[in-house]
Design an enzyme around this catalytic site. Sequence first.
Site, PDB file in Angstrom:
ATOM      1  NE  ARG A  86       9.972  -2.877 -11.059  1.00  0.00           N
ATOM      2  CZ  ARG A  86       9.396  -2.761  -9.870  1.00  0.00           C
ATOM      3  NH1 ARG A  86       9.991  -2.165  -8.881  1.00  0.00           N
ATOM      4  NH2 ARG A  86       8.202  -3.267  -9.680  1.00  0.00           N
ATOM      5  NE  ARG A  94      -0.314  -4.621  -3.489  1.00  0.00           N
ATOM      6  CZ  ARG A  94       0.812  -4.909  -4.114  1.00  0.00           C
ATOM      7  NH1 ARG A  94       1.918  -5.092  -3.425  1.00  0.00           N
ATOM      8  NH2 ARG A  94       0.843  -5.023  -5.421  1.00  0.00           N
ATOM      9  CE  LYS A 138       9.329  -6.762  -5.537  1.00  0.00           C
ATOM     10  NZ  LYS A 138       8.094  -7.398  -6.030  1.00  0.00           N
ATOM     11  NE  ARG A 166       2.618  -3.697 -10.824  1.00  0.00           N
ATOM     12  CZ  ARG A 166       1.919  -4.057  -9.743  1.00  0.00           C
ATOM     13  NH1 ARG A 166       0.597  -4.142  -9.807  1.00  0.00           N
ATOM     14  NH2 ARG A 166       2.520  -4.315  -8.624  1.00  0.00           N
ATOM     15  NE  ARG A 226       0.830  -0.820  -5.741  1.00  0.00           N
ATOM     16  CZ  ARG A 226       1.979  -1.500  -5.710  1.00  0.00           C
ATOM     17  NH1 ARG A 226       2.489  -1.900  -4.556  1.00  0.00           N
ATOM     18  NH2 ARG A 226       2.625  -1.772  -6.818  1.00  0.00           N
TER      19      ARG A 226
HETATM   20  P1  AP5 Z   1       3.788  -7.070  -1.014  1.00  0.00           P
HETATM   21  O1  AP5 Z   1       4.786  -7.243   0.079  1.00  0.00           O
HETATM   22  O2  AP5 Z   1       3.133  -5.739  -1.180  1.00  0.00           O
HETATM   23  O3  AP5 Z   1       4.410  -7.581  -2.417  1.00  0.00           O
HETATM   24  P2  AP5 Z   1       5.536  -6.983  -3.353  1.00  0.00           P
HETATM   25  O4  AP5 Z   1       6.396  -8.107  -3.807  1.00  0.00           O
HETATM   26  O5  AP5 Z   1       6.198  -5.824  -2.688  1.00  0.00           O
HETATM   27  O6  AP5 Z   1       4.649  -6.551  -4.591  1.00  0.00           O
HETATM   28  P3  AP5 Z   1       4.517  -5.221  -5.427  1.00  0.00           P
HETATM   29  O7  AP5 Z   1       3.342  -5.464  -6.341  1.00  0.00           O
HETATM   30  O8  AP5 Z   1       4.427  -4.005  -4.542  1.00  0.00           O
HETATM   31  O9  AP5 Z   1       5.825  -5.180  -6.236  1.00  0.00           O
HETATM   32  P4  AP5 Z   1       6.102  -4.290  -7.448  1.00  0.00           P
HETATM   33  O10 AP5 Z   1       7.516  -4.637  -7.685  1.00  0.00           O
HETATM   34  O11 AP5 Z   1       5.200  -4.383  -8.585  1.00  0.00           O
HETATM   35  O12 AP5 Z   1       5.724  -2.819  -6.952  1.00  0.00           O
HETATM   36  P5  AP5 Z   1       6.582  -1.589  -6.589  1.00  0.00           P
HETATM   37  O13 AP5 Z   1       5.843  -0.866  -5.544  1.00  0.00           O
HETATM   38  O14 AP5 Z   1       8.019  -1.937  -6.364  1.00  0.00           O
HETATM   39  O15 AP5 Z   1       2.666  -8.189  -0.798  1.00  0.00           O
HETATM   40  C1  AP5 Z   1       1.541  -8.269  -1.657  1.00  0.00           C
HETATM   41  C2  AP5 Z   1       0.276  -8.557  -0.821  1.00  0.00           C
HETATM   42  O16 AP5 Z   1       0.404  -9.874  -0.244  1.00  0.00           O
HETATM   43  C3  AP5 Z   1       0.061  -7.602   0.359  1.00  0.00           C
HETATM   44  O17 AP5 Z   1      -1.320  -7.380   0.497  1.00  0.00           O
HETATM   45  C4  AP5 Z   1       0.609  -8.362   1.575  1.00  0.00           C
HETATM   46  O18 AP5 Z   1      -0.072  -8.008   2.767  1.00  0.00           O
HETATM   47  C5  AP5 Z   1       0.342  -9.815   1.180  1.00  0.00           C
HETATM   48  N1  AP5 Z   1       1.381 -10.745   1.650  1.00  0.00           N
HETATM   49  C6  AP5 Z   1       2.733 -10.552   1.675  1.00  0.00           C
HETATM   50  N2  AP5 Z   1       3.358 -11.649   2.128  1.00  0.00           N
HETATM   51  C7  AP5 Z   1       2.378 -12.573   2.386  1.00  0.00           C
HETATM   52  C8  AP5 Z   1       2.393 -13.924   2.869  1.00  0.00           C
HETATM   53  N3  AP5 Z   1       3.550 -14.554   3.163  1.00  0.00           N
HETATM   54  N4  AP5 Z   1       1.211 -14.553   2.991  1.00  0.00           N
HETATM   55  C9  AP5 Z   1       0.052 -13.940   2.682  1.00  0.00           C
HETATM   56  N5  AP5 Z   1      -0.031 -12.653   2.225  1.00  0.00           N
HETATM   57  C10 AP5 Z   1       1.128 -11.992   2.080  1.00  0.00           C
HETATM   58  O19 AP5 Z   1       6.580  -0.762  -7.968  1.00  0.00           O
HETATM   59  C11 AP5 Z   1       5.411  -0.117  -8.438  1.00  0.00           C
HETATM   60  C12 AP5 Z   1       5.734   0.653  -9.702  1.00  0.00           C
HETATM   61  O20 AP5 Z   1       6.720   1.676  -9.439  1.00  0.00           O
HETATM   62  C13 AP5 Z   1       6.331  -0.132 -10.879  1.00  0.00           C
HETATM   63  O21 AP5 Z   1       5.348  -0.796 -11.638  1.00  0.00           O
HETATM   64  C14 AP5 Z   1       7.018   1.001 -11.678  1.00  0.00           C
HETATM   65  O22 AP5 Z   1       6.073   1.762 -12.379  1.00  0.00           O
HETATM   66  C15 AP5 Z   1       7.597   1.851 -10.562  1.00  0.00           C
HETATM   67  N6  AP5 Z   1       8.949   1.447 -10.166  1.00  0.00           N
HETATM   68  C16 AP5 Z   1       9.326   1.034  -8.911  1.00  0.00           C
HETATM   69  N7  AP5 Z   1      10.623   0.726  -8.894  1.00  0.00           N
HETATM   70  C17 AP5 Z   1      11.092   0.932 -10.147  1.00  0.00           C
HETATM   71  C18 AP5 Z   1      12.375   0.760 -10.744  1.00  0.00           C
HETATM   72  N8  AP5 Z   1      13.411   0.298 -10.054  1.00  0.00           N
HETATM   73  N9  AP5 Z   1      12.502   1.054 -12.055  1.00  0.00           N
HETATM   74  C19 AP5 Z   1      11.459   1.520 -12.780  1.00  0.00           C
HETATM   75  N10 AP5 Z   1      10.224   1.709 -12.270  1.00  0.00           N
HETATM   76  C20 AP5 Z   1      10.041   1.412 -10.958  1.00  0.00           C
END
Ligand code: AP5
Length: 214
Positions: A86, A125, A13, A169, A158
């Site tokens: 979410r 990552r 994402k 998660r 992270r």
């Molecule tokens: P990446 O693009 O980083 O993946 P992502 O889908 O963004 O994954 P996240 O783990 O960051 O999502 P998340 O929803 O858990 O975390 P968030 O930060 O929102 O890609 C992953 C890896 O793969 C990278 O190394 C990238 O380089 C690689 N990659 C990407 N595409 C590729 C491809 N096509 N081929 C090969 N490699 C590839 O949330 C974190 C925390 O914040 C949550 O757990 C919660 O505590 C809090 N939080 C955030 N939003 C909310 C909300 N709305 N409500 C409540 N709590 C929240």
Amino acid sequence: MEIILLGPQGSGKGTQAARLARQRGLVHLATGEILRAARRAGTELGNLAASYLDAGQLVPDAVMIDLVRQEIRSAPGGVCLDGFPRTLAQAQALDETLAELGRPLDLAVALELPEAMLLERISGRRVCTGCGAVYHIVYAPSRVPCVCDACGGRLEQRSDDQPEAVAQRLRLYREKTAPLLDYYARDRRLREVDARGDVEEVYRRIDALLPVSS
Ligand code: AP5
């Protein structure tokens, strides 16, 4: 244009939203990165979010909804949302906010990836401790190991990419966030995209769903 990227942890994402926002002139609204940046800066929001982030728990809806409302209002040219909504409460609040602003959602894109590939992407990552830039040790390595290409900051895993937090998660994703796919499918706002393949391939699949950019 208002777009949401949905999908489990590691589905790409953040990677795709950053690119989409750049190409389409949208603000990339990544709630996880906003919280991590707030924590790095030691703000009130960052201190509140810290324990939730480390444990892989969701920050309370009320906090997230207020935060996103403000961010959307200050981005009149449109947003690409990554990590929000979410929960059902967040999705309903988002619809209300966009309706108030007369900016209805154009599309919710759900990225789909088998669990083994999610885990491979998450475990490789690395993020910059300075600017938050995202790398992967195999698929998107930095030029100098452990050093950010953009700002020279140190790269590390992270805290919530440790196996226990990842499992939590993914559990929360299945329980609270996956039901949103039905919420958006009901009125035909959802498109599902195969997130296998390299970043460019996945980007082309998403871009093909959007109106031709001028
Ligand atoms: P990446 O693009 O980083 O993946 P992502 O889908 O963004 O994954 P996240 O783990 O960051 O999502 P998340 O929803 O858990 O975390 P968030 O930060 O929102 O890609 C992953 C890896 O793969 C990278 O190394 C990238 O380089 C690689 N990659 C990407 N595409 C590729 C491809 N096509 N081929 C090969 N490699 C590839 O949330 C974190 C925390 O914040 C949550 O757990 C919660 O505590 C809090 N939080 C955030 N939003 C909310 C909300 N709305 N409500 C409540 N709590 C929240």
